[in-house]
Structures are given as structure tokens and as C-alpha cells.
Design an enzyme around this catalytic site. Sequence first.
Site, PDB file in Angstrom:
ATOM      1  N   ASP A  99       0.858  -1.188   0.000  1.00  0.00           N
ATOM      2  CA  ASP A  99       0.000   0.000   0.000  1.00  0.00           C
ATOM      3  C   ASP A  99       0.892   1.236   0.000  1.00  0.00           C
ATOM      4  O   ASP A  99       1.789   1.341   0.849  1.00  0.00           O
ATOM      5  CB  ASP A  99      -0.873  -0.019   1.269  1.00  0.00           C
ATOM      6  CG  ASP A  99      -2.269   0.501   0.993  1.00  0.00           C
ATOM      7  OD1 ASP A  99      -3.243  -0.142   1.425  1.00  0.00           O
ATOM      8  OD2 ASP A  99      -2.376   1.553   0.320  1.00  0.00           O
ATOM      9  N   ASP A 223      -2.940   4.787  -2.357  1.00  0.00           N
ATOM     10  CA  ASP A 223      -3.995   5.346  -1.510  1.00  0.00           C
ATOM     11  C   ASP A 223      -4.378   6.761  -1.964  1.00  0.00           C
ATOM     12  O   ASP A 223      -3.507   7.612  -2.129  1.00  0.00           O
ATOM     13  CB  ASP A 223      -3.444   5.409  -0.078  1.00  0.00           C
ATOM     14  CG  ASP A 223      -4.490   5.796   0.925  1.00  0.00           C
ATOM     15  OD1 ASP A 223      -5.481   5.061   1.027  1.00  0.00           O
ATOM     16  OD2 ASP A 223      -4.331   6.832   1.590  1.00  0.00           O
ATOM     17  N   GLU A 278      -6.214   4.125  -6.038  1.00  0.00           N
ATOM     18  CA  GLU A 278      -7.517   4.319  -5.400  1.00  0.00           C
ATOM     19  C   GLU A 278      -7.959   5.751  -5.654  1.00  0.00           C
ATOM     20  O   GLU A 278      -7.225   6.687  -5.320  1.00  0.00           O
ATOM     21  CB  GLU A 278      -7.431   4.092  -3.886  1.00  0.00           C
ATOM     22  CG  GLU A 278      -8.798   4.168  -3.241  1.00  0.00           C
ATOM     23  CD  GLU A 278      -8.793   4.672  -1.816  1.00  0.00           C
ATOM     24  OE1 GLU A 278      -7.880   5.407  -1.442  1.00  0.00           O
ATOM     25  OE2 GLU A 278      -9.701   4.303  -1.068  1.00  0.00           O
ATOM     26  N   HIS A 349     -11.452  -2.855   3.217  1.00  0.00           N
ATOM     27  CA  HIS A 349     -11.398  -2.513   4.636  1.00  0.00           C
ATOM     28  C   HIS A 349     -12.141  -1.227   4.958  1.00  0.00           C
ATOM     29  O   HIS A 349     -12.242  -0.841   6.128  1.00  0.00           O
ATOM     30  CB  HIS A 349      -9.929  -2.380   5.047  1.00  0.00           C
ATOM     31  CG  HIS A 349      -9.252  -1.277   4.317  1.00  0.00           C
ATOM     32  ND1 HIS A 349      -9.064  -1.278   2.943  1.00  0.00           N
ATOM     33  CD2 HIS A 349      -8.758  -0.099   4.740  1.00  0.00           C
ATOM     34  CE1 HIS A 349      -8.484  -0.158   2.574  1.00  0.00           C
ATOM     35  NE2 HIS A 349      -8.284   0.581   3.646  1.00  0.00           N
ATOM     36  N   ASP A 350     -12.611  -0.534   3.892  1.00  0.00           N
ATOM     37  CA  ASP A 350     -13.339   0.739   4.098  1.00  0.00           C
ATOM     38  C   ASP A 350     -14.834   0.585   3.871  1.00  0.00           C
ATOM     39  O   ASP A 350     -15.577   1.562   4.008  1.00  0.00           O
ATOM     40  CB  ASP A 350     -12.870   1.804   3.080  1.00  0.00           C
ATOM     41  CG  ASP A 350     -11.457   2.273   3.318  1.00  0.00           C
ATOM     42  OD1 ASP A 350     -10.836   2.733   2.340  1.00  0.00           O
ATOM     43  OD2 ASP A 350     -10.964   2.152   4.455  1.00  0.00           O
TER      44      ASP A 350
HETATM   45  O1  TEU Z   1      -9.476   5.593   1.690  1.00  0.00           O
HETATM   46  C1  TEU Z   1      -9.871   6.883   1.274  1.00  0.00           C
HETATM   47  C2  TEU Z   1     -11.225   7.068   1.791  1.00  0.00           C
HETATM   48  O2  TEU Z   1     -11.498   7.224   2.933  1.00  0.00           O
HETATM   49  C3  TEU Z   1     -12.233   6.860   0.767  1.00  0.00           C
HETATM   50  O3  TEU Z   1     -13.112   5.847   1.215  1.00  0.00           O
HETATM   51  C4  TEU Z   1     -12.945   8.168   0.599  1.00  0.00           C
HETATM   52  O4  TEU Z   1     -13.316   8.622   1.895  1.00  0.00           O
HETATM   53  C5  TEU Z   1     -14.164   7.882  -0.158  1.00  0.00           C
HETATM   54  O5  TEU Z   1     -13.792   7.196  -1.307  1.00  0.00           O
HETATM   55  C6  TEU Z   1     -14.799   9.197  -0.487  1.00  0.00           C
HETATM   56  O6  TEU Z   1     -16.084   8.903  -0.881  1.00  0.00           O
HETATM   57  C7  TEU Z   1      -8.082   5.459   1.859  1.00  0.00           C
HETATM   58  C8  TEU Z   1      -7.869   4.223   2.717  1.00  0.00           C
HETATM   59  O7  TEU Z   1      -8.425   3.093   2.046  1.00  0.00           O
HETATM   60  C9  TEU Z   1      -8.532   4.471   4.048  1.00  0.00           C
HETATM   61  O8  TEU Z   1      -8.470   3.293   4.862  1.00  0.00           O
HETATM   62  C10 TEU Z   1      -7.801   5.622   4.721  1.00  0.00           C
HETATM   63  O9  TEU Z   1      -8.477   5.929   5.937  1.00  0.00           O
HETATM   64  C11 TEU Z   1      -7.812   6.859   3.838  1.00  0.00           C
HETATM   65  O10 TEU Z   1      -7.489   6.598   2.486  1.00  0.00           O
HETATM   66  C12 TEU Z   1      -6.764   7.846   4.323  1.00  0.00           C
HETATM   67  O11 TEU Z   1      -5.496   7.305   4.090  1.00  0.00           O
END
Ligand code: TEU
Length: 580
Positions: A99, A223, A278, A349-350
Site C-alpha cells: 500500500d 492510496d 484508489e 477494509h473501508d
Molecule cells: O481511503 C480513502 C477514503 O477514505 C475513501 O473511502 C474516501 O473517503 C471515499 O472514497 C470518499 O467517498 C483510503 C484508505 O483506504 C482508508 O483506509 C484511509 O483511511 C484513507 O485513504 C486515508 O489514508
Amino acid sequence: EYDREWWKEAVVYQIYPRSFNDSNGDGVGDIPGIVEKLDYLDELGVDVVWLNPVYESPGVDNGYDIADYRAINDRYGTMADWEELLAGLHDRDMRLIMDLVVNHTSDEHAWFQRSRSSRDSEYRDYYIWREGRSLREAGVSEAEFDASEYHLPRGVRELPPNDWESFFGGSAWTYDEETGEWYLHLFDERQPDLNWQSETLREEIYEMMGWWLQKGIDGFRMDVINLISKPEGLPDGDDSDAIVRGADQFVNGPNIHEYISEMHDRVLSNYDAMTVGEMAEVTVDEALRFSEDGMSMVFNFDHLRLDFGPEGGRWTKGEWTLDGLRSTLTEWQEGLEAEGWNSLHFNNHDEPRMVSRFGDDGEYRRESAKLLATLLLTLKGTPFMYQGEEIGMQNYPFSSLTEVRDVDTLNNVRFARESGRLETDEEVLELVQHRSRDNARTPMQWHDDEHAGFTNGTPWMPVNPNYTEVNVAAARRDERSVHRYYRHLLSLRDEYEVFVYGDYTLHTPDHEQVWAYSRVTTDAELFVVLNFDGTATTYAPPADVVGEAELLASNYGLATGGIGETLDLSPWEARVYLLD
Ligand code: TEU
């Protein structure tokens, strides 16, 4: 005749190390715990592991707040443990992508400590510091001004440099008393954003990426990589529908393609590396441009926003529809058919667990989990599985906020309460149940002993109470299990190239519950039919697929082949046929 790449033919398995397997009884998963499960992954049939961050970190955002990019967090083990994991994967012909979190660091990173120490620090421009705005500049009256909203020290009466909001709620700026300026953080205040306009900073990042690639990793998941370019002058947001205020300014900013191309030219082009960016908000056209910049593929989230509420934003509750899911994914299948390449994912994980979100948490948990697996593994693109989906793990049944650990949930709930958008505990818990990232972060369920075999200590997160039935050991004994079905589909992907390179053709653009499509190459056709509903139905396939066919997969264990003029489909029934 195909533009072949190893990462187009692979299936990725995402490991959230904190919740995968704890080898030393401290209640937190670790790298030696992953090494213990390499044969499990090999037997499952996955090809690549995407490992969420294991770098040195204070753990404010479970590792997405990095304090040292070249050191392993001792909660997860040592660099020697990490080397053993990499070797163990490569020995089994599996690969590892790490990552890459370079939009921000932890506030405990040495760079930030130096940067915040003085306005003249040589590291000052590694981050984004600005003077605040006076009440007058911000057009805020004395009466309106609420210092508590910004945790300002006594006597400081000013506002943030602009109106941008953090994804984790509240302002994206924090006032730093040491030098009397504000710093930008699109996530938690302990995750200061890096300033990619600094060439020196970019140089440091490229060197760090090369250091990991030299160690033998096979690529990166990047990320929130399309947030790294911020516009000159950092203007206020001017799109009230943006996912968070200011996103129209900082998502896909002015230099984003320059930075991604430069990163590829300077580092990645020297390796046969897989990269997946991402991207909080990205269109098909932008994804095509990122492919031209050298990115293998992107994660888009259009299909994971369908159950947002009408008020907008992640912390709202709405309902997805089959029509929305089918049309969104079809747009991406068709948009990237000729150029670029799709990632495929319904879990990470989100996000809440896919069977609870898109399937059935009750009577048809297994059938719907297998139907979703069929969708994931028969669309065109690289599938990304998330640990536990292969046994149909479900959302956690929260009974109180004290069970929540996730900073995104805790911050957003706090801000929603302060703003009065959420009032009662019931409202909060309903939204947490619907949206919280902790739904996906409960420990992996290995068997039915205490704590599901995840730890012999006290787990950092509660284990889902359904672990007595939903666990790997039980699944491996049950030939009708979700796990067995994933293994079967994964082996089919290895056997038939049409799963990887066949073009997608939708047959049911507007059927109320059936989603049927074909995957076609010059010498084979797959016909996939999914009954995306808890009620039985009949469906008349297109005439040109009726007739002789081999039934490759069925989540009801049907053995017969042949495609009839009408198909009687049971609730949540999925079938995959191979036509000659
Ligand atoms: O995720 C970014 C994040 O939070 C996305 O879900 C964003 O909020 C969403 O797409 C907006 O609609 C990455 C990681 O996967 C997450 O675990 C971290 O908390 C975040 O970045 C910050 O590094």
C-alpha cells in the site's frame, strides 16, 4: 491477439493485517500470522496479496498515518518477518503488492516534525502551510465566529485558509500554535497532506518507492492517489454536491497526470509492476488517461455510492438498486473494453461486507454470497477479494458505539452530532451499522474455538458472534460452502482464458431482477445469468445462446448443461455456462 499482462490474469486477495491472524497473542494480527496462512491462500487459488499498510505508524488510522516509510510497525513484526512473507509468497508463485500512502503522512513523521518546527525549516514546503483568514476576509461576523469549531488557542481569532472539509468530518485545516499557521489534512488532523508541488518531496517519494521495488515487491495499491495535486491559491470549493466541500478543487487537481506520469517514468517503468490507484471520484475518461500515464488500473467507487442518501456523502443512508448496480458496472465494462483495464471489487477494509450490503443476510446468505462471487469473478477486469468474503463474512451487529474503533466513524459521528444532523443513539447506531468501516475490520474467522482462532489473546475488535457457523474450518468441510465455490470459480479462471479476455455483452439492460451477460472471445463464449433477488423467477435467454452448453458453475449445485428457452431461476441463483 490480447495485450497480455500478468496482472490482468491475476486475482488479488486483500489482507488487512490487523484483523487477519495474530501469532503472538497480543490481540492484533501480525505478519508472522500471515506467513502461517500462506498455504491457505495457495490452496484458495489467489495470485496476488495486497497488504494494507504495515509501516511504522502511531495507528491513528490503522496504518494510513505513516511515520517511517522504510520501517515495519513492531505491532506487526520485523523487517525480517516481512522478508519471510515476501519469500513465502514468491516460493508459492504468488505476488505481493504494498500500500503506497503518499497523499499524507503521520504527524509523527520526522518530515512533519521538522516542517512544523519553524517557518524557515527546509522541510516547511514538504507540507501545505498557510496563514489563516481574518473574520473580515472570511466574511464572518464576530457573532457568527465559533472558535471552538477549530480548537483555536485562546486569543487566536481567525479562520482556516479556505472552506475545504476533511473526509473524516470538520475542517481540512488545523491551526498549529508553534508557527501560527494552519496545515492541510484531507483526513484526520494527525495525517498532514504532503505538498507534491515540491520537487524535493517528489524525489523522496520516488526513492522510497524504488527502495521497496528493489526488495522485490510486485507493485503498489496507491492510496487516494488522485488527491495529491492541489490547485494554486487553494480556492474555496464551489460545488455544493461535492463528496466533501472542496473536493471539486482537490480531486484530480491540475498537475495530477504530470505527477502520475513522472512517477511511472522515474520509477515504475523500470519494473514489471502492477499499480492500482484508489480514486475517490474518477470517471471512465479520467481512468483512461491514468492508463495512458502508466497506471495499470484504478479503483473507482461509483457502484459503492449507490446506497448513499439523498443528502449526499458517505455518512447518509440510501438504497441501491439492481438497475443502478448493473448500469454503473456496465458503463465501466464498456468504457474500458478497448483501452485501460478494470479493477473489480465489492469489498475492502473501508466498505461494509458485500453479502450484507448487496446480498442476503438471512436464509440465502450462502447463495447470495456465491452469486456476488460469480459477478466478481466473471466480469472483465482484475478481481480484488477482501479477506473473509470467501466464507461469506457479514457486517458486525453493533450494539453500542463503544464497539467502534474506526477514526472515520468516530470523527464523522462526532461532527454529525455537533451539527445536529444526528441526534438519537438509535439514529447513530443505524448509520454506523449501514456504513462503518469497522463492519469489515472484525477478526478473520478461522474456526469455532474462542475468538474464531484469530488470537489466543483479547482481540482488538470484537469477533462477529456468527463465527461458530461462519469460519474457514467449517467451510472447508462443506462441499456446498461459499469457500468451495470461490475455489471452483478461481480454478475456472485459470483454465478458461475467456474469463480474463472475453468482451462483456449485457443481455438484460432493464430486467427487474435478472442480470445476464456474455463474455466472448473469438473461440469461446461464457453466458452468465444471475437472479439478483430473493424470489424465484423465469427468464428467457437470447435465442443465440439457447442450446448446447456446459454448465461450469452453479450456486445450487446443478449438474445439467444446456440452455433452455426459459430458465427457472431459484432465489439468488447464479449459473455460468460455456458455449462451444
Ligand atoms: O481511503 C480513502 C477514503 O477514505 C475513501 O473511502 C474516501 O473517503 C471515499 O472514497 C470518499 O467517498 C483510503 C484508505 O483506504 C482508508 O483506509 C484511509 O483511511 C484513507 O485513504 C486515508 O489514508
